[in-house]
Design an enzyme around this catalytic site. Structure first.
Site, PDB file in Angstrom:
ATOM      1  N   HIS A 111      -2.630   3.637 -36.497  1.00 15.96           N
ATOM      2  CA  HIS A 111      -3.080   4.991 -36.159  1.00 15.96           C
ATOM      3  C   HIS A 111      -4.575   5.212 -36.376  1.00 15.96           C
ATOM      4  CE1 HIS A 111       1.303   6.403 -37.129  1.00 15.96           C
ATOM      5  NE2 HIS A 111       1.216   5.794 -35.978  1.00 15.96           N
TER       6      HIS A 111
HETATM    7  C1  LIG Z   1       1.776  -1.249 -32.136  1.00 16.51           C
HETATM    8  C2  LIG Z   1       1.615   0.244 -32.188  1.00 16.51           C
HETATM    9  C3  LIG Z   1       2.664   1.048 -32.622  1.00 16.51           C
HETATM   10  C4  LIG Z   1       2.519   2.425 -32.678  1.00 16.51           C
HETATM   11  N1  LIG Z   1       3.592   3.200 -32.981  1.00 16.51           N
HETATM   12  C5  LIG Z   1       3.500   4.532 -32.826  1.00 16.51           C
HETATM   13  C6  LIG Z   1       4.650   5.345 -32.927  1.00 16.51           C
HETATM   14  O1  LIG Z   1       5.770   4.854 -33.114  1.00 16.51           O
HETATM   15  N2  LIG Z   1       4.513   6.690 -32.782  1.00 16.51           N
HETATM   16  C7  LIG Z   1       3.294   7.262 -32.558  1.00 16.51           C
HETATM   17  O2  LIG Z   1       3.225   8.479 -32.470  1.00 16.51           O
HETATM   18  N3  LIG Z   1       2.194   6.512 -32.462  1.00 16.51           N
HETATM   19  C8  LIG Z   1       2.281   5.161 -32.550  1.00 16.51           C
HETATM   20  N4  LIG Z   1       1.173   4.396 -32.373  1.00 16.51           N
HETATM   21  C9  LIG Z   1      -0.109   5.060 -32.175  1.00 16.51           C
HETATM   22  C10 LIG Z   1      -0.267   5.709 -30.818  1.00 16.51           C
HETATM   23  O3  LIG Z   1       0.420   4.973 -29.826  1.00 16.51           O
HETATM   24  C11 LIG Z   1      -1.745   5.807 -30.511  1.00 16.51           C
HETATM   25  O4  LIG Z   1      -2.375   6.578 -31.502  1.00 16.51           O
HETATM   26  C12 LIG Z   1      -2.036   6.468 -29.165  1.00 16.51           C
HETATM   27  O5  LIG Z   1      -1.301   5.849 -28.140  1.00 16.51           O
HETATM   28  C13 LIG Z   1      -3.521   6.380 -28.879  1.00 16.51           C
HETATM   29  O6  LIG Z   1      -3.823   7.140 -27.739  1.00 16.51           O
HETATM   30  P1  LIG Z   1      -5.295   7.129 -27.131  1.00 16.51           P
HETATM   31  O7  LIG Z   1      -5.208   7.861 -25.849  1.00 16.51           O
HETATM   32  O8  LIG Z   1      -6.249   7.589 -28.164  1.00 16.51           O
HETATM   33  O9  LIG Z   1      -5.626   5.597 -26.881  1.00 16.51           O
HETATM   34  P2  LIG Z   1      -4.781   4.434 -26.043  1.00 16.51           P
HETATM   35  O10 LIG Z   1      -3.436   4.975 -25.746  1.00 16.51           O
HETATM   36  O11 LIG Z   1      -4.919   3.233 -26.826  1.00 16.51           O
HETATM   37  O12 LIG Z   1      -5.563   4.405 -24.692  1.00 16.51           O
HETATM   38  C14 LIG Z   1      -6.822   3.830 -24.505  1.00 16.51           C
HETATM   39  C15 LIG Z   1      -6.838   3.224 -23.105  1.00 16.51           C
HETATM   40  O13 LIG Z   1      -8.175   2.941 -22.724  1.00 16.51           O
HETATM   41  C16 LIG Z   1      -8.232   1.667 -22.131  1.00 16.51           C
HETATM   42  N5  LIG Z   1      -9.593   1.170 -22.327  1.00 16.51           N
HETATM   43  C17 LIG Z   1     -10.174   0.810 -23.487  1.00 16.51           C
HETATM   44  N6  LIG Z   1     -11.444   0.414 -23.264  1.00 16.51           N
HETATM   45  C18 LIG Z   1     -11.653   0.538 -21.940  1.00 16.51           C
HETATM   46  C19 LIG Z   1     -12.784   0.274 -21.097  1.00 16.51           C
HETATM   47  N7  LIG Z   1     -13.934  -0.185 -21.596  1.00 16.51           N
HETATM   48  N8  LIG Z   1     -12.656   0.505 -19.766  1.00 16.51           N
HETATM   49  C20 LIG Z   1     -11.482   0.971 -19.247  1.00 16.51           C
HETATM   50  N9  LIG Z   1     -10.401   1.234 -19.992  1.00 16.51           N
HETATM   51  C21 LIG Z   1     -10.496   1.024 -21.334  1.00 16.51           C
HETATM   52  C22 LIG Z   1      -7.176   0.879 -22.864  1.00 16.51           C
HETATM   53  O14 LIG Z   1      -6.775  -0.276 -22.149  1.00 16.51           O
HETATM   54  C23 LIG Z   1      -6.072   1.906 -23.024  1.00 16.51           C
HETATM   55  O15 LIG Z   1      -5.210   1.918 -21.925  1.00 16.51           O
HETATM   56  C24 LIG Z   1       1.292   3.012 -32.323  1.00 16.51           C
HETATM   57  C25 LIG Z   1       0.233   2.216 -31.888  1.00 16.51           C
HETATM   58  C26 LIG Z   1       0.393   0.845 -31.791  1.00 16.51           C
HETATM   59  C27 LIG Z   1      -0.752   0.015 -31.301  1.00 16.51           C
END
Ligand SMILES: Cc1cc2nc3c(=O)[nH]c(=O)nc-3n(C[C@H](O)[C@H](O)[C@H](O)COP(=O)(O)OP(=O)(O)OC[C@H]3O[C@@H](n4cnc5c(N)ncnc54)[C@H](O)[C@@H]3O)c2cc1C
Ligand SMILES: *[C@@H]1O[C@H](CO)[C@@H](O)[C@H](O)[C@H]1NC(C)=O
Ligand SMILES: *[C@@H]1O[C@H](CO)[C@@H](O)[C@H](O)[C@H]1NC(C)=O
Ligand SMILES: *[C@@H]1O[C@H](CO)[C@@H](O)[C@H](O)[C@H]1NC(C)=O
Length: 705
Positions: A563
């Site tokens: 997280h």
């Molecule tokens: C293994 C794991 C288990 C988890 N379990 C849970 C759970 O059970 N419940 C829960 O609530 N949360 C869980 N989490 C946390 C939660 O999933 C994340 O906090 C959340 O998905 C993050 O959302 P975000 O939009 O900030 O980033 P992300 O969902 O990570 O999205 C970022 C996106 O940007 C893209 N990206 C990055 N850099 C670039 C670039 N330079 N150019 C183009 N695209 C790019 C990436 O490929 C990705 O698709 C877990 C996370 C992981 C990794």
């Protein structure tokens, strides 16, 4: 002889694991074939997103969203609801993977090519049982982002978390303000919560219990009640208590934001999604106005212009990375990394917070079933032919289980006033421990060393077990993220600084003690529940359950709960540590927002996916409101567009059209991209390490003893 024995044990253990992987690859290929033949509902070919090739992209868009993860997918859907606006979503990864929909495959997805595979910098204070003292930090690299490979647990956090954000000067972020956005995203399918004022139906993200649960989970919940906690709706009025896990699941299968938000928007002509498109830089003119982005796709680089806003949703590791690559960050650090600074914003990459857990809390118990049925998760049963048949024809069975946390709890240590309903420790309750998958997945996902795995689990393999994993809900320690260099392909340097505040250690120790009292309750005593008799090899010298032992355990078997947040913190512009204002606009720059987990000023008391979806729902409304009057400005042409049509290599589309124009899955590519570690090379390396070891052994010595 003792030293010889302890050096050979890890080798035997890792050899067994390596050869175990081969049949398991066979099982996964079989499973993929079964889905293709019998479960077209999972393939859902006609709704999957298709990549828009570069030569069909426009030269400019109203909005460009960077990253199609939890937040980016929500924005792409909500902003493209306005047919007057053109939206481009740039995602570095590939399309959603069919196999990732099966809850049971959760641990398999990590370290595959849909994972960015980040690791933290080595530390002498945490992750000491991990290879090179580095913690693994998986992040989704595909549509849906981390929501497409996470553990699917649905938790909103504590009401006070949001009130605290508002108290830090962020107007509009109190619980009473954000509550409606949780409801907007939600499609509650658990019957007992359907007509409940804390829940709603009809939103894009479905919430269910996991469709398959193991009997031991019920016993642990019973023990929770015996310990004095209630079974509650932890997403409802009170958070403190135990519960079966609520999960982002639809009909038993993963409901990522790609499934919930992007697939329904597939037919919109004003939404273009470009996959395998790595954004390298946000382009900003001399008036500190954002005018476009630069990205690469299949080795070619492109610039696309923006008319209204660029929205950065690359997640808490890469959003600050992209800002820094674009010249936004601490001036001195940018110089050091070879970047020309445009705006001095020292908060970029700082304020890194994460939920850290103490691993290795594995407990053995006696299976009360005498007929050979399992009482807890067992990979051998779950991966059996019977279980695949159950899945293919009856839509049920252990393939629907997510064994890392079938239940959970929010509890109070002695440092937390229980009347406040602001618990400081969360438990993940798992009907399994790392001994139950034979070391195939959990060990690799966490990066546990061969020595540690062998010592802890090799002699209790497949014995009935469960885990209670305590994690710190509001750690005080803060870490940071820095550029390694000016290359957009270099993973940034990650320093989480876990346990740098003594208070974090103290609370964690108390969390472990509550886990211990939990297993002493009658419901678990009945099953002769007992701690794993094996000790972490790094902590053998301390007396069991002493403060020193528990601290040692926390620093060795450190598990991220995945997280990371806070690295582009929201706050008033006069607070130099913050990066965006309460409208999520980057301080000092026009037409640029950050919308994802990085904007949290302080981490929420629970899993982060649902709160990040909420953030993106709220941001979509704020953006719509801001542009409702259409304050057009003269668009300045102070740039050269190097946009050209290239004959570039095709994106690996996981669905392709056959000669009859039917969409069919490309199963070979899908599996190969998911499992690059099944390479011949890894087997060769392993054989080499065995022969090296044998070369160092004294054969006379072995024969004599
Ligand atoms: C293994 C794991 C288990 C988890 N379990 C849970 C759970 O059970 N419940 C829960 O609530 N949360 C869980 N989490 C946390 C939660 O999933 C994340 O906090 C959340 O998905 C993050 O959302 P975000 O939009 O900030 O980033 P992300 O969902 O990570 O999205 C970022 C996106 O940007 C893209 N990206 C990055 N850099 C670039 C670039 N330079 N150019 C183009 N695209 C790019 C990436 O490929 C990705 O698709 C877990 C996370 C992981 C990794
Ligand atoms: C074994 O016994 C349990 C408890 O009575 C029962 O639920 C389960 O179905 C049985 N398993 C088999 C294979 O008969
Ligand atoms: C445990 O104690 C022994 C003897 O004092 C010492 O040699 C060893 O290094 C210690 N091990 C650890 C992991 O601290
Ligand atoms: C191997 O061990 C034997 C007996 O301990 C010893 O005499 C011999 O010198 C050792 N050989 C090597 C190559 O170390």
């Amino acid at each position: 002889m003792a030293s010889l024995g302890s050096s050979i044990k890890p080798i035997i253990s890792s050899t067994r694991i390596l050869f175990g992987l081969l049949p398991s690859l066979g099982g996964i290929i079989l499973l993929r074939m079964v889905i293709h033949l019998y479960r077209p509902d999972i393939e859902d070919a006609e709704h999957r997103i298709q990549d828009v090739p570069v030569d069909q992209l426009f030269e400019s868009y109203d909005f460009i969203i960077i990253g199609g993860g939890s937040a980016g997918s929500v924005l792409a859907n909500r902003l493209s609801e306005n047919p007057e606006w053109n939206i481009l979503l740039l995602e570095a990864g590939q399309n959603e993977n069919v196999l990732s929909e099966l809850p049971i495959l959760f641990p398999v997805l990590q370290t595959s090519s849909i994972d960015w595979q980040f690791v933290t910098e080595p530390s002498s204070d945490y992750c000491l049982s991990m290879v090179d003292n580095r913690c693994k930090w998986p992040r989704g690299k595909l549509l849906g982002g981390s929501s497409a490979l996470n553990a699917m647990l649905y938790i909103r956090g504590n009401k006070k978390d949001y009130d605290n954000w508002a108290d830090q000067g962020n107007e509009g972020w109190a619980y009473k303000d954000v509550f409606k956005y949780f409801l907007k995203a939600e499609d509650m399918k658990i019957p007992e919560f359907k007509d409940n004022p804390y829940h709603s139906t009809g939103g894009p993200i479905s919430i269910e219990y996991f469709a398959y649960e193991h009997p031991i989970t019920k016993k642990i919940l019973e023990a929770g009640e015996q310990l004095g906690y209630n079974i509650v709706d932890v997403n409802g009025e009170f958070q403190t208590g135990f519960t079966r896990s609520h999960a982002t699941i639809r009909d038993g299968l993963r409901c990522s934001t790609a499934k919930g938000y992007l697939r329904p928007a597939r037919g919109r002509a004003n939404l273009h999604i470009s996959l395998e498109s790595l954004v390298e830089k946000i382009l900003i003119d001399n008036h500190k106005r954002t005018y476009g982005v630069k990205f690469t796709k299949h080795g070619q680089s492109y610039i696309i212009n923006v008319n209204k806003e660029v929205i950065l949703s690359a997640g808490a590791i890469q959003s600050p990375q992209i800002l820094m690559l674009s010249g936004i960050g601490d001036r001195a650090e940018l110089y050091d990394a070879g970047i020309n600074p445009l705006i001095h914003l020292p908060g970029v990459g700082k304020n890194l917070q994460d939920h850290i857990a103490m691993g290795g809390h594995s407990f053995l118990f006696d299976n009360p079933y005498t007929n050979g049925s399992d009482y807890c998760f067992n990979l051998n049963t779950a991966a059996s032919v019977g279980s695949i048949i159950d899945f293919a024809f009856n839509n049920k069975g252990p393939l629907y289980s997510m064994m890392e946390a079938e239940a959970m709890a929010f509890v109070n240590t002695k440092y937390q006033d229980p009347t406040e309903d602001y618990p400081d420790i969360q438990f993940f309750i798992a009907p399994t421990a790392d001994n139950m998958d034979g070391g195939l997945y959990g060990k690799r996902a966490n990066g546990l060393t061969d020595e540690t795995y062998a010592e802890l689990y090799e002699d209790i393999l497949y014995q009935s077990s469960f885990s209670v994993v305590p994690l710190l809900l509001r750690p005080k320690s803060r870490g940071y993220i820095k550029l390694r260099d000016s290359n957009p392909n270099s993973p940034p340097l990650i320093y989480p600084n876990y346990y740098s505040e003594p208070e974090d250690v103290a609370r964690m120790i108390e969390g472990a003690r509550i886990a211990q009292t939990l297993i002493e309750q009658p419901a678990l005593r009945e099953l002769n529940a007992r701690p794993n008799p094996n000790r972490n090899p790094g902590c053998k010298n301390y007396s069991l359950m002493s403060d020193e032992h528990l601290e040692c355990q926390a620093r060795h078997h450190s598990l991220t709960i995945y997280h990371p947040v806070g690295t582009c913190a929201m706050g008033p512009a006069d607070n130099a540590d913050t990066v965006v204002d309460s409208k999520l606009k980057v301080h000092g720059i026009k037409n640029l927002r950050v919308v994802d987990g990085s904007i949290m000023p302080t981490i929420v008391s629970g899993n982060t996916n649902a709160p990040i979806i909420m953030i993106a729902e709220k941001a979509s409304d704020m953006i719509k409101e801001d542009w409702s009057e259409e304050l057009y400005y003269e668009f300045e042409s102070n740039y050269e567009s190097d946009y050209k049509n290239h004959d570039s290599e095709e994106t690996k589309n996981l669905f392709v059209y056959n000669e009859n124009s039917e969409l069919i899955p490309n199963i070979y590519d899908e599996i190969i991209t998911l499992f690059p570690y099944f390479s011949l090379k890894s087997i060769q390396n392993h054989v080499k390490s065995i022969t090296d070891l044998l070369g160092r052994l004294n054969i006379t010595d072995i024969l004599i003893t």
